[in-house]
Design a protein around this motif. Structure first.
Motif, PDB file in Angstrom:
ATOM      1  N   GLY A 293       0.449  -1.298  -0.406  1.00 32.64           N
ATOM      2  CA  GLY A 293       0.135  -0.125   0.150  1.00 32.64           C
ATOM      3  C   GLY A 293       0.940   1.035   0.273  1.00 32.64           C
ATOM      4  N   ASN A 294       2.297   0.955  -0.331  1.00 34.64           N
ATOM      5  CA  ASN A 294       2.670   2.045  -0.153  1.00 34.64           C
ATOM      6  C   ASN A 294       3.380   2.795  -2.061  1.00 34.64           C
ATOM      7  OD1 ASN A 294       4.352   4.030   2.310  1.00 34.64           O
ATOM      8  ND2 ASN A 294       3.632   1.405   2.473  1.00 34.64           N
ATOM      9  N   GLY A 295       2.163   2.090  -2.726  1.00 36.09           N
ATOM     10  CA  GLY A 295       2.637   2.389  -4.087  1.00 36.09           C
ATOM     11  C   GLY A 295       3.291   1.614  -5.111  1.00 36.09           C
ATOM     12  N   GLN A 296       3.809   0.707  -4.270  1.00 35.90           N
ATOM     13  CA  GLN A 296       4.319  -0.451  -5.473  1.00 35.90           C
ATOM     14  C   GLN A 296       3.308  -1.137  -5.907  1.00 35.90           C
ATOM     15  OE1 GLN A 296       4.107  -0.738  -2.063  1.00 35.90           O
ATOM     16  NE2 GLN A 296       5.313  -1.577  -1.264  1.00 35.90           N
ATOM     17  N   THR A 297       1.954  -1.150  -6.330  1.00 33.55           N
ATOM     18  CA  THR A 297       1.247  -1.313  -7.568  1.00 33.55           C
ATOM     19  C   THR A 297       1.267  -0.614  -7.952  1.00 33.55           C
ATOM     20  OG1 THR A 297      -0.053  -3.242  -5.638  1.00 33.55           O
ATOM     21  CG2 THR A 297      -1.298  -2.581  -8.130  1.00 33.55           C
ATOM     22  N   GLU A 298       0.977   0.704  -7.577  1.00 31.06           N
ATOM     23  CA  GLU A 298       0.658   1.987  -9.195  1.00 31.06           C
ATOM     24  C   GLU A 298       2.014   1.858  -9.639  1.00 31.06           C
ATOM     25  OE1 GLU A 298      -2.106   2.503  -6.260  1.00 31.06           O
ATOM     26  OE2 GLU A 298      -0.370   1.970  -5.888  1.00 31.06           O
ATOM     27  N   LEU A 299       3.399   2.220  -9.177  1.00 36.17           N
ATOM     28  CA  LEU A 299       4.340   2.054  -9.965  1.00 36.17           C
ATOM     29  C   LEU A 299       4.225   1.322 -11.037  1.00 36.17           C
ATOM     30  CD1 LEU A 299       6.974   3.191 -10.250  1.00 36.17           C
ATOM     31  CD2 LEU A 299       7.933   2.199  -8.275  1.00 36.17           C
ATOM     32  N   ILE A 300       4.508   0.025 -10.451  1.00 34.46           N
ATOM     33  CA  ILE A 300       4.700  -1.334 -11.397  1.00 34.46           C
ATOM     34  C   ILE A 300       3.469  -1.277 -12.850  1.00 34.46           C
ATOM     35  CG2 ILE A 300       4.174  -3.414 -11.758  1.00 34.46           C
ATOM     36  CD1 ILE A 300       5.192  -4.427  -9.010  1.00 34.46           C
ATOM     37  N   GLU A 301       1.960  -0.800 -12.508  1.00 41.47           N
ATOM     38  CA  GLU A 301       1.105  -0.680 -13.723  1.00 41.47           C
ATOM     39  C   GLU A 301       1.296   0.947 -14.254  1.00 41.47           C
ATOM     40  OE1 GLU A 301      -2.587  -0.743 -11.122  1.00 41.47           O
ATOM     41  OE2 GLU A 301      -2.477  -3.015 -11.364  1.00 41.47           O
ATOM     42  N   ALA A 302       2.307   1.610 -13.841  1.00 43.03           N
ATOM     43  CA  ALA A 302       2.510   2.800 -14.703  1.00 43.03           C
ATOM     44  C   ALA A 302       3.754   2.244 -15.218  1.00 43.03           C
ATOM     45  CB  ALA A 302       2.921   4.235 -13.661  1.00 43.03           C
ATOM     46  N   ILE A 303       4.548   1.441 -15.404  1.00 42.39           N
ATOM     47  CA  ILE A 303       5.828   1.435 -16.077  1.00 42.39           C
ATOM     48  C   ILE A 303       4.789   0.355 -16.930  1.00 42.39           C
ATOM     49  CG2 ILE A 303       8.219   0.100 -16.006  1.00 42.39           C
ATOM     50  CD1 ILE A 303       8.082   0.550 -13.092  1.00 42.39           C
ATOM     51  N   THR A 304       4.767  -0.462 -17.148  1.00 44.78           N
ATOM     52  CA  THR A 304       3.573  -1.701 -17.541  1.00 44.78           C
ATOM     53  C   THR A 304       2.549  -0.797 -18.461  1.00 44.78           C
ATOM     54  OG1 THR A 304       2.146  -2.412 -15.970  1.00 44.78           O
ATOM     55  CG2 THR A 304       4.384  -3.723 -16.039  1.00 44.78           C
ATOM     56  N   GLY A 305       1.920   0.549 -18.446  1.00 43.02           N
ATOM     57  CA  GLY A 305       0.947   1.016 -19.099  1.00 43.02           C
ATOM     58  C   GLY A 305      -0.553   0.419 -18.567  1.00 43.02           C
TER      59      GLY A 305
END
Length: 509
Positions: A293-305
């Motif tokens: 919940g510290n932004g990991q999921t959003e970071l990966i989803e942003a890198i992968t589009g």
């Protein structure tokens, strides 16, 4: 010796596949009994037989000394057997209470007596220290809380024998500790528990005895006090398992992934990634450590589009890829092992063979002028199934029929085979056994040694420490520290992940 459950020489066959080959398991009253085996060893099948979801093809079941025929889960409930499934069976739009009473609703004057039900649920919750709000909606509570609702569901129906199927696979380390306390409290109250797991640490911590099964056969039952993790791992996999991954020092090359000043919002419009900077070079594995919940999921989803970012820059080999489509990003040279293999990794109702070409089906030789070439697709699938040790009856089996570990191996095979410059591995070993974990760690290090950049995101601190060459700690959407795994400890990392500054954590920057 009186056993509350005896499963004697249970046999279960699916077509030509023998899932359970004359397995015996005996549960004593008041014990926590582990059922240990690799992914696909037949653990869940055996418990589904006990819970009445499957009918055995041989053997017999005794409950408190009496032979029984458990034709369906209602019979199991009547016998006092409850099961907490790995994938929760809850209705998102219902409240906690509505889920718990579903199918056995208390009535008053022809109507459901919800007040009485809420009172009973609250009392049960307090008695076992579950701290669940009976009025909360399932959609609004954490995964750990949803699991407690599943436990309450079995207790509400009067279960005194509880089966937990891989209960810690989706929990945070803190939730795992809380669950262990709950299990101990249940046993103190006179309940008996069968714990399906492949996590050796948990067995050593909480179980009294352990029955090991391997490839559908019973290997034996041991007292936990008389064994150790190495012995259990060898019994489960059939060979010695190395917990520490052997690797050479990295040969670090040019920057492959460069993230600057990235801002990403979550689904509620709240900033999840906050002006984040990170670089991953060729020939290294960078691990991202952080509390969920510290932004990991959003970071990966942003890198992968998978989601759009607000601002900043994401470059792959110097080329800007921010906010391109997932396919454009994939073709630039990004491989992605997603954290939710069911949602983003596989099409569960497709054969495993077709899942192997989800990223490449539109290219030759797999299709020509829009027509799929199934021979080429299944030839490729057979090659990857063999190379990555995916245990499946054949390449035409639906993906959902495979165990979690074999689903994961299939995804890794597909992504690694495309030879991407950047491989993103998000929770790559979540819910997997020690043999599969060892296999996957080796594959990640192989990619690194081929000069690829690997970004590993995991909540398992020992995985981050074991596999990474550098560790980036993420807190509230920012990288707050970058540390060398050889010069840090789990305690230090834990403090950084909780937001303490480097000096307080005893790390020099």
């Amino acid at each position: 010796m009186e056993y509350v459950i005896e499963m004697l020489n249970i046999r279960k066959v699916f077509g030509n596949f023998v899932a359970n080959d004359n397995i015996t398991l005996q549960l004593k009253k008041g014990e926590i009994h582990a059922l240990l085996g690799e992914n696909g060893a037949g653990k869940s099948t055996l418990m589904n037989v006990l819970f009445g979801l499957y009918q055995p093809d041989g053997g017999e079941i005794r409950v408190k000394g009496k032979k029984v025929n458990i034709a369906n889960p209602n019979v199991a409930n009547d016998l006092g057997i409850g099961m907490v499934h790995q994938h929760f069976m809850l209705v998102d739009t219902f409240t906690v209470t509505e889920n718990i009473i579903l199918g056995s609703e208390p009535k008053k004057g022809g109507q459901i007596d919800i007040e009485r039900a809420e009172k009973e649920v609250r009392e049960l919750s307090e008695r076992y220290g579950l701290a669940v709000d009976p009025k909360a909606k399932i959609a609004d509570i954490s995964v750990g809380m949803q699991q407690r609702v599943e436990i309450l569901k079995t207790l509400y129906r009067g279960a005194d024998i509880l089966i937990f199927d891989e209960p810690t696979a989706v929990l945070t380390p803190q939730e795992i500790q809380e669950l262990i306390q709950i299990m101990k409290a249940l046993v103190r109250e006179g309940k008996s528990i069968i714990l399906i797991t492949h996590k050796l640490k948990e067995i050593m911590e909480v179980c009294d005895r352990v029955t090991v099964i391997r490839r559908g056969k019973g290997i034996g039952t041991l007292n936990v006090s008389e064994t150790n993790p190495n012995e259990l791992a060898a019994l489960m996999v059939g060979r010695e398992v190395h917990f520490k991954t052997e690797k050479q020092p990295p040969k670090v090359g040019k920057p492959v992934l460069e993230i600057e000043d990235l801002v990403v919002k979550d689904s509620r419009g709240i900033t999840a990634v906050d002006h984040l900077h990170l670089t991953v070079h060729a020939g290294e594995i960078v691990g991202i450590a952080g509390v969920d919940g510290n932004g990991q999921t959003e970071l990966i989803e942003a890198i992968t589009g998978l989601i759009k970012s607000e601002s900043g820059s994401i470059r792959l080999n110097g080329k800007e890829i921010r906010n391109l489509t997932p396919r454009q990003i994939t073709e630039t040279g990004v491989g992605h092992i997603p954290q939710d293999r069911h949602k983003h990794g596989l099409v569960l109702d497709f054969p495993i063979g077709e899942n192997m070409v989800l990223q490449t089906y539109y290219k030759e030789p797999y299709s020509k002028r829009g027509i799929l070439n199934f021979k080429a697709i299944y030839d490729k699938a057979r090659q990857l199934i063999q190379e990555f040790d995916v245990r499946t009856p054949d390449e035409y089996t639906k993906a959902r029929a495979l165990s979690g570990g074999n689903q994961q191996k299939a995804i890794i095979g597909r992504e690694v085979d495309r030879d991407p410059d950047l491989l993103i591995a998000a929770q790559p070993t979540r819910g997997l056994d020690v043999g599969a974990i060892e296999f996957i760690h080796k594959r990640l290090i192989e990619q690194r040694d081929k000069g690829k950049a690997v970004l590993l995101v995991s909540f398992e601190l020992d995985e981050i420490m074991n596999v990474s060459d550098r560790i980036a700690v993420i807190y509230e959407g920012k990288i707050v520290a970058i540390v060398d795994p050889k010069e840090t400890t789990e305690q230090e990392l834990g403090l950084l992940m909780a937001g303490s500054k480097r000096k307080e954590a005893g790390v020099s920057s």
